[in-house]
Design a protein around this motif. Sequence first.
Motif, PDB file in Angstrom:
ATOM      1  N   LEU A  23      29.469  49.107  41.478  1.00  0.00           N
ATOM      2  CA  LEU A  23      30.828  48.778  41.317  1.00  0.00           C
ATOM      3  C   LEU A  23      31.598  48.767  42.526  1.00  0.00           C
ATOM      4  N   LEU A  24      31.290  49.936  43.374  1.00  0.00           N
ATOM      5  CA  LEU A  24      32.189  49.904  44.601  1.00  0.00           C
ATOM      6  C   LEU A  24      31.888  48.879  45.409  1.00  0.00           C
ATOM      7  N   LEU A  25      30.635  48.216  45.583  1.00  0.00           N
ATOM      8  CA  LEU A  25      30.018  47.034  46.447  1.00  0.00           C
ATOM      9  C   LEU A  25      30.678  46.013  45.806  1.00  0.00           C
ATOM     10  N   LEU A  26      30.855  45.715  44.500  1.00  0.00           N
ATOM     11  CA  LEU A  26      31.370  44.632  43.749  1.00  0.00           C
ATOM     12  C   LEU A  26      32.720  44.458  44.263  1.00  0.00           C
ATOM     13  N   SER A  27      33.388  45.689  44.093  1.00  0.00           N
ATOM     14  CA  SER A  27      34.960  45.635  44.395  1.00  0.00           C
ATOM     15  C   SER A  27      35.358  44.872  45.801  1.00  0.00           C
ATOM     16  N   PHE A  28      34.428  45.002  46.796  1.00  0.00           N
ATOM     17  CA  PHE A  28      34.687  44.475  47.935  1.00  0.00           C
ATOM     18  C   PHE A  28      34.504  43.146  48.132  1.00  0.00           C
ATOM     19  N   VAL A  29      33.623  42.610  46.908  1.00  0.00           N
ATOM     20  CA  VAL A  29      33.472  40.989  46.818  1.00  0.00           C
ATOM     21  C   VAL A  29      34.592  40.091  46.793  1.00  0.00           C
ATOM     22  N   SER A  30      35.502  40.424  45.986  1.00  0.00           N
ATOM     23  CA  SER A  30      36.781  39.742  46.074  1.00  0.00           C
ATOM     24  C   SER A  30      37.890  40.575  45.154  1.00  0.00           C
ATOM     25  N   LYS A  31      39.245  40.018  45.293  1.00  0.00           N
ATOM     26  CA  LYS A  31      40.271  40.515  44.760  1.00  0.00           C
ATOM     27  C   LYS A  31      40.151  40.551  43.105  1.00  0.00           C
ATOM     28  N   ASN A  32      39.496  39.192  42.608  1.00  0.00           N
ATOM     29  CA  ASN A  32      39.433  39.002  41.359  1.00  0.00           C
ATOM     30  C   ASN A  32      38.365  40.040  40.716  1.00  0.00           C
ATOM     31  N   MET A  33      37.332  40.315  41.400  1.00  0.00           N
ATOM     32  CA  MET A  33      36.247  41.388  40.943  1.00  0.00           C
ATOM     33  C   MET A  33      36.882  42.624  41.005  1.00  0.00           C
ATOM     34  N   LYS A  34      37.642  42.943  41.983  1.00  0.00           N
ATOM     35  CA  LYS A  34      38.283  44.485  41.809  1.00  0.00           C
ATOM     36  C   LYS A  34      39.237  44.437  40.752  1.00  0.00           C
ATOM     37  N   LYS A  35      40.036  43.704  40.436  1.00  0.00           N
ATOM     38  CA  LYS A  35      40.850  43.268  39.034  1.00  0.00           C
ATOM     39  C   LYS A  35      39.971  43.598  37.904  1.00  0.00           C
ATOM     40  N   LEU A  36      38.856  43.032  37.803  1.00  0.00           N
ATOM     41  CA  LEU A  36      37.898  43.142  36.604  1.00  0.00           C
ATOM     42  C   LEU A  36      37.599  44.504  36.491  1.00  0.00           C
ATOM     43  N   ILE A  37      37.070  45.044  37.583  1.00  0.00           N
ATOM     44  CA  ILE A  37      36.732  46.567  37.754  1.00  0.00           C
ATOM     45  C   ILE A  37      37.845  47.533  37.231  1.00  0.00           C
ATOM     46  N   VAL A  38      38.917  47.352  37.713  1.00  0.00           N
ATOM     47  CA  VAL A  38      40.364  48.062  37.156  1.00  0.00           C
ATOM     48  C   VAL A  38      40.479  47.893  35.789  1.00  0.00           C
ATOM     49  N   SER A  39      40.381  46.771  35.113  1.00  0.00           N
ATOM     50  CA  SER A  39      40.366  46.720  33.817  1.00  0.00           C
ATOM     51  C   SER A  39      39.588  47.423  32.819  1.00  0.00           C
ATOM     52  N   SER A  40      38.136  47.715  33.622  1.00  0.00           N
ATOM     53  CA  SER A  40      37.249  48.701  32.742  1.00  0.00           C
ATOM     54  C   SER A  40      37.201  49.921  33.285  1.00  0.00           C
ATOM     55  N   GLN A  41      38.475  50.477  33.998  1.00  0.00           N
ATOM     56  CA  GLN A  41      38.303  51.845  34.634  1.00  0.00           C
ATOM     57  C   GLN A  41      38.296  53.077  33.872  1.00  0.00           C
ATOM     58  N   LYS A  42      38.866  52.810  32.662  1.00  0.00           N
ATOM     59  CA  LYS A  42      38.653  54.086  31.829  1.00  0.00           C
ATOM     60  C   LYS A  42      37.286  54.269  31.497  1.00  0.00           C
ATOM     61  N   MET A  43      36.440  53.440  31.307  1.00  0.00           N
ATOM     62  CA  MET A  43      35.066  53.587  31.123  1.00  0.00           C
ATOM     63  C   MET A  43      34.432  54.287  32.354  1.00  0.00           C
ATOM     64  N   THR A  44      34.741  53.750  33.337  1.00  0.00           N
ATOM     65  CA  THR A  44      34.227  54.087  34.640  1.00  0.00           C
ATOM     66  C   THR A  44      34.579  55.643  35.032  1.00  0.00           C
ATOM     67  N   SER A  45      35.863  55.859  35.159  1.00  0.00           N
ATOM     68  CA  SER A  45      36.121  57.433  35.407  1.00  0.00           C
ATOM     69  C   SER A  45      35.948  58.292  34.618  1.00  0.00           C
ATOM     70  N   LYS A  46      35.582  57.955  33.251  1.00  0.00           N
ATOM     71  CA  LYS A  46      35.087  59.210  32.409  1.00  0.00           C
ATOM     72  C   LYS A  46      34.043  59.834  32.634  1.00  0.00           C
ATOM     73  N   SER A  47      32.950  58.952  33.270  1.00  0.00           N
ATOM     74  CA  SER A  47      31.661  59.644  33.808  1.00  0.00           C
ATOM     75  C   SER A  47      31.687  60.100  35.024  1.00  0.00           C
ATOM     76  N   ILE A  48      32.791  60.141  35.617  1.00  0.00           N
ATOM     77  CA  ILE A  48      32.969  60.909  36.956  1.00  0.00           C
ATOM     78  C   ILE A  48      33.344  62.402  37.057  1.00  0.00           C
ATOM     79  N   ARG A  49      32.692  63.354  37.572  1.00  0.00           N
ATOM     80  CA  ARG A  49      33.252  64.614  37.612  1.00  0.00           C
ATOM     81  C   ARG A  49      34.105  64.794  38.842  1.00  0.00           C
ATOM     82  N   SER A  50      33.795  64.274  39.893  1.00  0.00           N
ATOM     83  CA  SER A  50      34.516  64.327  41.083  1.00  0.00           C
ATOM     84  C   SER A  50      33.872  63.461  42.066  1.00  0.00           C
TER      85      SER A  50
END
Lengths: 292, 188
Positions: A23-50
């Motif tokens: 996901l991090l690597l995809l976020s560098f591909v384009s601004k639109n990809m980063k926006k897409l990742i941000v829109s899924s962020q709840k799911m992403t951040s839930k699984s991160i401890r730190s």
Amino acid sequence: MILSKYPFVVQKEIIDNMNHLDLLLLSFVSKNMKKLIVSSQKMTSKSIRSIEYQYDRLDGTCVVYLLDERKPLEEYYERSSRTVDDVIMRIVKLDEDENDNVQFNVLGKMIDFRFDGEYKYPVASYHEWDKESVFQSIHNHFLDVFGDAVEYNWEEPDWKDPEECFVPFIPKLKNVSFFVELIDIVNRWKLGEAFRILEYAQIRTHHSTQFLLSVLDEIEVKFIDALRQPPTHTVRDCLSWGNKNSHTYPLISHRYIVRATDNRVASVDVMGGTFLIGVWDKTEEEFLKMAR
Amino acid sequence: MSSTEQGTSSAAPAEPTTAPESAAAPEVPESFYYVHGKDKVVHKVSAGALQHSALIHGMISNLGYTEEQAKANPFPFENIDGDILQMVVDWCNQHKGKPTPPEDTNLPKQKEKLFDLVLAVNYLEIKELLTYCCKQVAMMVKGKSPEEIREIWMIPTDAEDEAAEKEAKKRAGKEAAGETAAAAGDAK
């Protein structure tokens, strides 16, 4: 395969099935990809401890670990063990000989990266003069991609020789807890930024007295005239449950620091590997009058 | 591939071969429905297998077809290629009445086939198969650099996105102006 031709719900499902590094690597591909990742962020951040920045002051390298929520905690330290599989980025001083770097726009700042297959994670580079700004851009990018609900920590590995110390680099990163520094704690008290109601603290470290004495230099302690007797600081010990009248260990020190915002004084001292601080309800002028 | 449950033309769908039921179980006749894709080849699928598709399941419930009516009126999915619909039907048959496994290794490896399958599965609302497909699409970029990801998923650069956005705005502006002019013409 053109990803953008998928309906949004499908794109989100794909994002939800990617690991954090991809996901991090995809976020560098384009601004639109980063926006897409941000829109899924709840799911992403839930699984991160730190997310942990481990900065080595000797060579200026910072290894960034992302610790998954599912990773078991170490019994004693109550934190996850870190392995190379948890690394999501390395931030290093720019090696002028490297010519296979590619630049990515990270929140408006062009940063050099290397994806050379040697590591599975990206390696970002910085010029010494631009270091703080690179760290801030990368950290802000993490906040966007992984969210600000994630715990971010800054750590430095143990350093033992006093001469290696005090070339501190502590970037001002939003939402980051710093485990590093006694110096940071004291400086924040001096600036009135933190611990405003602190009365007394003993901070045990793994360092020697000699090391802690050099910390005192670093926090710019002041001294009561050596011929005068410093006042004794002691307060009721709230943590001594058995005895309500128990008091803290008397702190009698010629060394003191002054808080910039209200001119209040704190006596400071070191004993063994312990740093002691006792805050007075006195201004510097009132405090010095107490020394006989 | 479940050739036994699939016809080759809408006029004469093949009769299903029924699996022997356990002696103790009561005989419940299974109902069948018919679907076809762009190629008009009709596939005969049991109601149990079609339960995977929320879209078809909804259509069946709403229409309340008898067996005869279902045979005479196959569900048309003109937006789905025949071979893709075949894959979907096969998957539904294979997983009929079974809990779906955590992984599915039988999905197409070719990018374009997988792309079409994802679109079809999303349209037919087959949630589990969509999850498998999306996992497989996600796996395509595992461990790849940003430039490799861009290539695999054909992601436009920021400059290309900006140009496309400008173009879309320009087109929308022209269309809006055209509509206003037409409305003014009508009013006269």
